[in-house]
Design a protein around this motif. Structure first.
Motif, PDB file in Angstrom:
ATOM      1  N   VAL A 220       0.869  -1.209  -0.046  1.00  0.00           N
ATOM      2  CA  VAL A 220       0.097  -0.028  -0.046  1.00  0.00           C
ATOM      3  C   VAL A 220       0.921   1.219  -0.106  1.00  0.00           C
ATOM      4  O   VAL A 220       0.676   2.220  -0.874  1.00  0.00           O
ATOM      5  CB  VAL A 220      -0.899   0.094   1.222  1.00  0.00           C
ATOM      6  N   MET A 221       2.045   1.313   0.808  1.00  0.00           N
ATOM      7  CA  MET A 221       2.828   2.284   0.926  1.00  0.00           C
ATOM      8  C   MET A 221       3.604   2.569  -0.511  1.00  0.00           C
ATOM      9  O   MET A 221       3.653   3.759  -0.940  1.00  0.00           O
ATOM     10  CB  MET A 221       3.706   1.907   1.994  1.00  0.00           C
ATOM     11  N   THR A 222       4.084   1.545  -1.081  1.00  0.00           N
ATOM     12  CA  THR A 222       4.859   1.767  -2.249  1.00  0.00           C
ATOM     13  C   THR A 222       3.811   2.141  -3.406  1.00  0.00           C
ATOM     14  O   THR A 222       4.339   2.835  -3.915  1.00  0.00           O
ATOM     15  CB  THR A 222       5.349   0.138  -2.623  1.00  0.00           C
ATOM     16  N   TYR A 223       2.619   1.543  -3.282  1.00  0.00           N
ATOM     17  CA  TYR A 223       1.551   1.801  -4.470  1.00  0.00           C
ATOM     18  C   TYR A 223       1.354   3.212  -4.368  1.00  0.00           C
ATOM     19  O   TYR A 223       1.098   4.006  -5.263  1.00  0.00           O
ATOM     20  CB  TYR A 223       0.474   1.024  -4.386  1.00  0.00           C
ATOM     21  N   MET A 224       1.050   3.858  -3.164  1.00  0.00           N
ATOM     22  CA  MET A 224       0.471   5.228  -2.986  1.00  0.00           C
ATOM     23  C   MET A 224       1.797   6.161  -3.305  1.00  0.00           C
ATOM     24  O   MET A 224       1.460   7.239  -3.845  1.00  0.00           O
ATOM     25  CB  MET A 224       0.262   5.437  -1.445  1.00  0.00           C
TER      26      MET A 224
END
Length: 235
Positions: A220-224
């Motif tokens: 999630v952090m990487t995608y955001m």
């Protein structure tokens, strides 16, 4: 983006590497304690170099890096202000004084990534794939995801399925940022993620792949971050 950090003080080098990974989880970061290994390991997009190293100092390493790759962005990290002007001789991108603050590191990473994108934005990224029956020069943008089946890698593209022998970790390293290892069996192109939950990722072509539970938060952090870097506005 492939980033190297080289400082003969191991703790300092590892600290800078860890901080870079927190700031940008998509990039690939490699840590070195001497210049010879760095030079042997190949081409990088951005290199953080300590100047006062032995047996080869950072200035000499930078000169040799320039011979390998004219486009590499070099950032010197040192406690010695007198080397500032020497750094211009090798076309240094930036110069950081120790101790390196979090804000300074973030600022330099942001500037370096923008510069790197400008340098590479005009050309389409491609990879060479060799199979038993055919050789491919494949556009990275055409890859939806990769699937790992023992010693075989299945590349799912917009048009076809390509199978070849390789190790997933090596392929992951070659593809670099823009791809995420969401499961031990899958490497996904973030550009084609349509939606996700705690266990699966649904792609733009309606296919669904697994998302490991222990990878969810990091994904999630990487995608955001990937979306923000691409100019997506959150409402």
């Amino acid at each position: 983006m492939r980033i190297a950090v080289c400082d003969d003080e191991r703790e300092l080098a590892e600290d800078i590497c860890a901080r870079i990974k927190k700031i940008d989880r998509v990039c690939r970061v490699f840590c070195y304690t001497e210049g010879i290994s760095l030079l042997q390991d190949g081409c990088f997009d951005l290199v953080f170099l300590d100047i006062g190293m032995e047996p080869i100092n950072g200035m000499e390493v930078a000169k040799r890096l320039r011979e390998i790759n004219q486009k590499v962005l070099i950032v010197f990290i040192t406690a010695l202000k007198e080397y500032v002007f020497d750094s211009f001789e090798v076309g240094a991108f930036w110069y950081l004084l120790k101790p390196v603050s979090e804000d300074k590191l973030k600022d330099v990473l942001f500037r370096a990534k923008k510069q790197w994108e400008q340098q590479n934005g005009s050309g389409e990224r491609q990879i060479f794939i060799q199979t038993k029956s055919k050789n491919y020069v494949l556009s990275v943008n055409d890859i939806l995801y990769l699937e790992n089946q023992k010693r075989k890698i299945l590349i799912h593209t917009k048009e076809e399925l390509i199978t070849f022998n390789a190790v997933m970790s090596k392929v992951e390293e070659s593809l670099g940022e823009g791809f995420y290892r969401c499961h031990r069996g899958y490497l996904v192109n973030l550009a084609y993620v349509a939606e996700y939950d705690g266990e699966t990722i649904r792609l733009a072509n309606k296919e669904t792949i697994y998302l490991a539970k222990n990878k969810y938060q990091d994904f999630v952090m990487t995608y955001m971050r990937y979306l923000r870097n691409g100019g997506v506005t959150f409402v």
